[in-house]
Design a protein around this motif. Structure first.
Motif, PDB file in Angstrom:
ATOM      1  N   LYS A 162     -12.932  19.558 -10.953  1.00 24.42           N
ATOM      2  CA  LYS A 162     -11.766  19.069 -11.686  1.00 24.42           C
ATOM      3  C   LYS A 162     -11.685  17.551 -11.762  1.00 24.42           C
ATOM      4  N   VAL A 163     -12.365  16.855 -10.837  1.00 28.40           N
ATOM      5  CA  VAL A 163     -12.150  15.409 -10.776  1.00 28.40           C
ATOM      6  C   VAL A 163     -13.354  14.558 -11.162  1.00 28.40           C
ATOM      7  N   ILE A 164     -14.550  15.151 -11.251  1.00 28.31           N
ATOM      8  CA  ILE A 164     -15.721  14.302 -11.508  1.00 28.31           C
ATOM      9  C   ILE A 164     -15.718  13.699 -12.905  1.00 28.31           C
ATOM     10  N   TYR A 165     -14.927  14.219 -13.805  1.00 30.28           N
ATOM     11  CA  TYR A 165     -14.935  13.708 -15.175  1.00 30.28           C
ATOM     12  C   TYR A 165     -13.981  12.533 -15.352  1.00 30.28           C
ATOM     13  N   SER A 166     -13.148  12.264 -14.361  1.00 32.81           N
ATOM     14  CA  SER A 166     -12.183  11.182 -14.494  1.00 32.81           C
ATOM     15  C   SER A 166     -12.298  10.245 -13.310  1.00 32.81           C
ATOM     16  N   LYS A 167     -12.550   8.983 -13.567  1.00 34.58           N
ATOM     17  CA  LYS A 167     -12.720   8.014 -12.483  1.00 34.58           C
ATOM     18  C   LYS A 167     -11.422   7.826 -11.707  1.00 34.58           C
ATOM     19  N   SER A 168     -10.259   7.807 -12.415  1.00 27.07           N
ATOM     20  CA  SER A 168      -8.984   7.598 -11.735  1.00 27.07           C
ATOM     21  C   SER A 168      -8.661   8.756 -10.806  1.00 27.07           C
ATOM     22  N   GLN A 169      -8.955   9.995 -11.232  1.00 26.07           N
ATOM     23  CA  GLN A 169      -8.705  11.150 -10.370  1.00 26.07           C
ATOM     24  C   GLN A 169      -9.644  11.150  -9.186  1.00 26.07           C
ATOM     25  N   THR A 170     -10.898  10.743  -9.414  1.00 19.27           N
ATOM     26  CA  THR A 170     -11.859  10.662  -8.308  1.00 19.27           C
ATOM     27  C   THR A 170     -11.383   9.646  -7.285  1.00 19.27           C
ATOM     28  N   LYS A 171     -10.951   8.490  -7.727  1.00 17.48           N
ATOM     29  CA  LYS A 171     -10.468   7.424  -6.844  1.00 17.48           C
ATOM     30  C   LYS A 171      -9.265   7.902  -6.038  1.00 17.48           C
ATOM     31  N   LYS A 176       0.826  -1.206   0.000  1.00 16.38           N
ATOM     32  CA  LYS A 176       0.000   0.000   0.000  1.00 16.38           C
ATOM     33  C   LYS A 176       0.866   1.264   0.000  1.00 16.38           C
ATOM     34  N   SER A 177       1.877   1.311   0.875  1.00 18.59           N
ATOM     35  CA  SER A 177       2.778   2.466   0.922  1.00 18.59           C
ATOM     36  C   SER A 177       3.567   2.603  -0.381  1.00 18.59           C
ATOM     37  N   PHE A 178       3.981   1.464  -0.923  1.00 20.70           N
ATOM     38  CA  PHE A 178       4.769   1.484  -2.146  1.00 20.70           C
ATOM     39  C   PHE A 178       3.960   2.038  -3.321  1.00 20.70           C
ATOM     40  N   PHE A 179       2.762   1.487  -3.547  1.00 19.92           N
ATOM     41  CA  PHE A 179       1.967   1.920  -4.701  1.00 19.92           C
ATOM     42  C   PHE A 179       1.405   3.330  -4.521  1.00 19.92           C
ATOM     43  N   TYR A 180       1.171   3.742  -3.273  1.00 15.75           N
ATOM     44  CA  TYR A 180       0.732   5.123  -3.041  1.00 15.75           C
ATOM     45  C   TYR A 180       1.742   6.112  -3.619  1.00 15.75           C
ATOM     46  N   ASN A 181       3.016   5.833  -3.426  1.00 16.27           N
ATOM     47  CA  ASN A 181       4.065   6.730  -3.914  1.00 16.27           C
ATOM     48  C   ASN A 181       4.435   6.465  -5.364  1.00 16.27           C
ATOM     49  N   ASP A 182       4.512   5.174  -5.727  1.00 18.91           N
ATOM     50  CA  ASP A 182       4.985   4.855  -7.075  1.00 18.91           C
ATOM     51  C   ASP A 182       3.999   5.273  -8.162  1.00 18.91           C
ATOM     52  N   LYS A 183       2.698   5.253  -7.846  1.00 18.68           N
ATOM     53  CA  LYS A 183       1.706   5.659  -8.848  1.00 18.68           C
ATOM     54  C   LYS A 183       1.765   7.146  -9.144  1.00 18.68           C
ATOM     55  N   LYS A 184       2.312   7.925  -8.216  1.00 13.28           N
ATOM     56  CA  LYS A 184       2.455   9.363  -8.447  1.00 13.28           C
ATOM     57  C   LYS A 184       3.511   9.661  -9.510  1.00 13.28           C
ATOM     58  N   LEU A 185       4.394   8.690  -9.752  1.00  9.86           N
ATOM     59  CA  LEU A 185       5.402   8.873 -10.814  1.00  9.86           C
ATOM     60  C   LEU A 185       4.737   8.963 -12.191  1.00  9.86           C
ATOM     61  N   GLU A 186       3.642   8.216 -12.360  1.00  9.47           N
ATOM     62  CA  GLU A 186       2.952   8.197 -13.651  1.00  9.47           C
ATOM     63  C   GLU A 186       2.311   9.539 -13.978  1.00  9.47           C
ATOM     64  N   THR A 187       1.815  10.234 -12.952  1.00  6.79           N
ATOM     65  CA  THR A 187       1.137  11.520 -13.172  1.00  6.79           C
ATOM     66  C   THR A 187       2.096  12.701 -13.124  1.00  6.79           C
ATOM     67  N   LYS A 218       8.831  12.299  -7.864  1.00  9.45           N
ATOM     68  CA  LYS A 218      10.079  11.903  -8.509  1.00  9.45           C
ATOM     69  C   LYS A 218      10.819  10.946  -7.582  1.00  9.45           C
ATOM     70  N   LEU A 219      11.295   9.813  -8.117  1.00  9.44           N
ATOM     71  CA  LEU A 219      12.027   8.834  -7.316  1.00  9.44           C
ATOM     72  C   LEU A 219      13.485   9.263  -7.234  1.00  9.44           C
ATOM     73  N   LEU A 220      13.922   9.670  -6.039  1.00  7.31           N
ATOM     74  CA  LEU A 220      15.280  10.195  -5.868  1.00  7.31           C
ATOM     75  C   LEU A 220      16.296   9.101  -5.580  1.00  7.31           C
ATOM     76  N   MET A 221      15.948   8.155  -4.698  1.00  3.14           N
ATOM     77  CA  MET A 221      16.943   7.174  -4.249  1.00  3.14           C
ATOM     78  C   MET A 221      16.310   5.806  -4.034  1.00  3.14           C
ATOM     79  N   ALA A 222      17.151   4.773  -4.184  1.00  2.88           N
ATOM     80  CA  ALA A 222      16.808   3.409  -3.790  1.00  2.88           C
ATOM     81  C   ALA A 222      18.019   2.880  -3.037  1.00  2.88           C
ATOM     82  N   GLU A 223      18.042   3.066  -1.729  1.00  7.85           N
ATOM     83  CA  GLU A 223      19.204   2.733  -0.907  1.00  7.85           C
ATOM     84  C   GLU A 223      19.193   1.273  -0.481  1.00  7.85           C
TER      85      GLU A 223
END
Length: 433
Positions: free
Chosen positions: A170-179, A13-24, A28-33
């Motif tokens: 701004k968001v009612i027209y897009s299901k992904s943005q609403t979600k 859940k924590s991973f996809f919350y952040n990683d999906k923001k890369l698509e939009t 920005k992914l700065l580091m993978a330590e």
């Protein structure tokens, strides 16, 4: 700098919350330590699997750690500097050896990064996170503030990191943005607010233009304990397509919410007293304020009231949301004097209105007289007729306009009902089959 540390059950859940923001483009992914490969050579699945495999060495209930470092608005911090601060912070709190990902987000007015990691050490041991905020995070934060000249956490504006209400247009027209909009707000509310019921949660959600609905009583969704979330438009009605709670990447089904519901006894007495005192003080003015004036006065103390109305626009309940102490309660949780019916009686705005309340049908007359169960109102006393001696004695021919004298009252027949105890009543004989 403000550091916020949250533990959780699900690393995904924590991973996809952040990683999906890369698509939009909002992160920005700065580091993978402490990863076996360079960041540029790994895809999403590989980054996730490193976290999951190391966490499997010691299964525990809450393995996930999700940390955010927040800087004051106006602070200009380069990616290199923010990466250096993050590394030093992780070293200071004892998580430098853990595999962790660092995302820089651009979806708020202040610069901040999110760190995704877990509590399982590479050797299979458990990282010590007991009171990590007070014991390790606060000293590390203060040291970094001095070293890099950052704005201290105490000087940050209150409410800086609260999410803004959803911009419905701004968001009612897009299901992904609403979600995404609903998930972000729910994730924040469930972690920061205490609420006593679904209606109390709805009172908080309303401030973010979101509503939760179980459906009509008796419907299939209601019987199956279903729950949907939808956006609320300017008119207060649902807009756009609703989303089932099971489709959200947040533990927000009705079954999950029951774990969050807090009993009245579990609320801090100081928090309850704060709301009661604010309401009582606002209602002490003469004449009493209207409901809208009461709401305006409570808003000054960061307390919001939400009225619950039925389809006929009649008030049947009230909820209180204290945004300072992060508490949301129904009026009944505070006591009878703070229920919807009592508040309407104590306010001046509802005189002469008909309102269907939870405790029955009550008509509030122009004289603040409450008439229950459709009984006739008690007529006001005539100041000129105070005692029986003052009543006029007249014959039946002197009556006019329905008035009666004392003689008529005395000689009029009276209906008498004899009471028979239950034990002496004759029992009906049962017919033999």
């Amino acid at each position: 700098m403000v550091a916020i540390i949250n533990s959780g059950k699900h690393i995904r859940k924590s991973f996809f919350y952040n990683d999906k923001k890369l698509e939009t483009g909002s992160a920005k992914l700065l580091m993978a330590e402490n990863y076996p490969m360079e960041l540029q050579r790994m895809n999403r699945e590989q980054r996730l699997q490193v976290l999951l495999k190391t966490a499997q060495k010691r299964p525990i209930l809450r393995p996930s750690l999700h940390i955010s470092l927040n800087f004051a608005p106006g602070e200009v911090i380069s990616d290199a500097k923010i990466s250096q601060i993050t590394n030093e912070y992780m070293q200071a709190i004892g998580l430098a050896e853990q595999p962790y990902l660092v995302y820089r987000h651009y979806d708020a007015s202040h610069p901040h990064v999110h760190i995704v990691t877990h509590r399982i050490a590479p050797n299979g041991g458990l990282v010590d996170t007991y009171m990590i905020g007070k014991r390790k995070s606060d000293p590390a934060r203060k040291e970094l503030e001095k070293k890099y000249g950052l704005v201290p956490a105490a000087k940050h504006e209150s409410g800086l990191y609260e999410l803004a209400p959803v911009n419905v247009s701004k968001v009612i027209y897009s299901k992904s943005q609403t979600k995404k909009a609903i998930e972000d707000r729910l994730n924040y509310i469930l972690k920061t607010y205490k609420f006593s019921s679904l209606s109390a949660l709805n009172a908080v959600l309303k401030g973010y233009n979101i509503g939760a609905d179980r459906g009509k009583k008796g419907s299939r969704m209601y019987q199956k304990m279903g729950l949907i979330y939808h956006l609320i438009g300017p008119a207060g009605t649902p807009v756009g397509k609703p989303l089932r709670s099971s489709l959200l990447n947040v533990e927000a089904t009705l079954k999950d919410l029951h774990k969050h519901f807090v009993a009245k006894k579990d609320f801090s007495p100081q928090h309850l007293s704060r709301i009661k005192n604010a309401v009582d003080l606002a209602l002490k003015t003469q004449p009493p304020p209207s409901l809208s004036a009461l709401s305006a006065q409570l808003n000054k103390q960061n307390i919001k009231i939400v009225l619950l109305k039925n389809q006929a626009r009649q008030i049947y309940g009230i909820s209180y949301v204290d945004n300072k102490t992060r508490c949301a309660l129904n009026g009944s949780d505070l006591g009878p004097a703070y229920s919807a019916g009592a508040i309407q009686q104590r306010c001046a705005a509802d005189n002469g209105q008909l309102s269907l309340l939870s405790d029955g049908l009550k008509i509030i007359s122009a004289h603040n007289q409450v008439i229950e169960d459709n009984k006739a109102p008690i007529p006001p006393k005539n100041p000129g007729l105070q005692t029986a001696e003052d009543l006029p004695i007249s014959s039946s021919s002197d009556y006019s306009d329905g008035e009666k004298g004392l003689l008529e009252i005395l000689i009029s027949p009276e209906e008498v009902y004899e009471f028979l105890p239950y034990q002496l009543r004759r029992k009906k004989k049962k017919k033999k089959k």
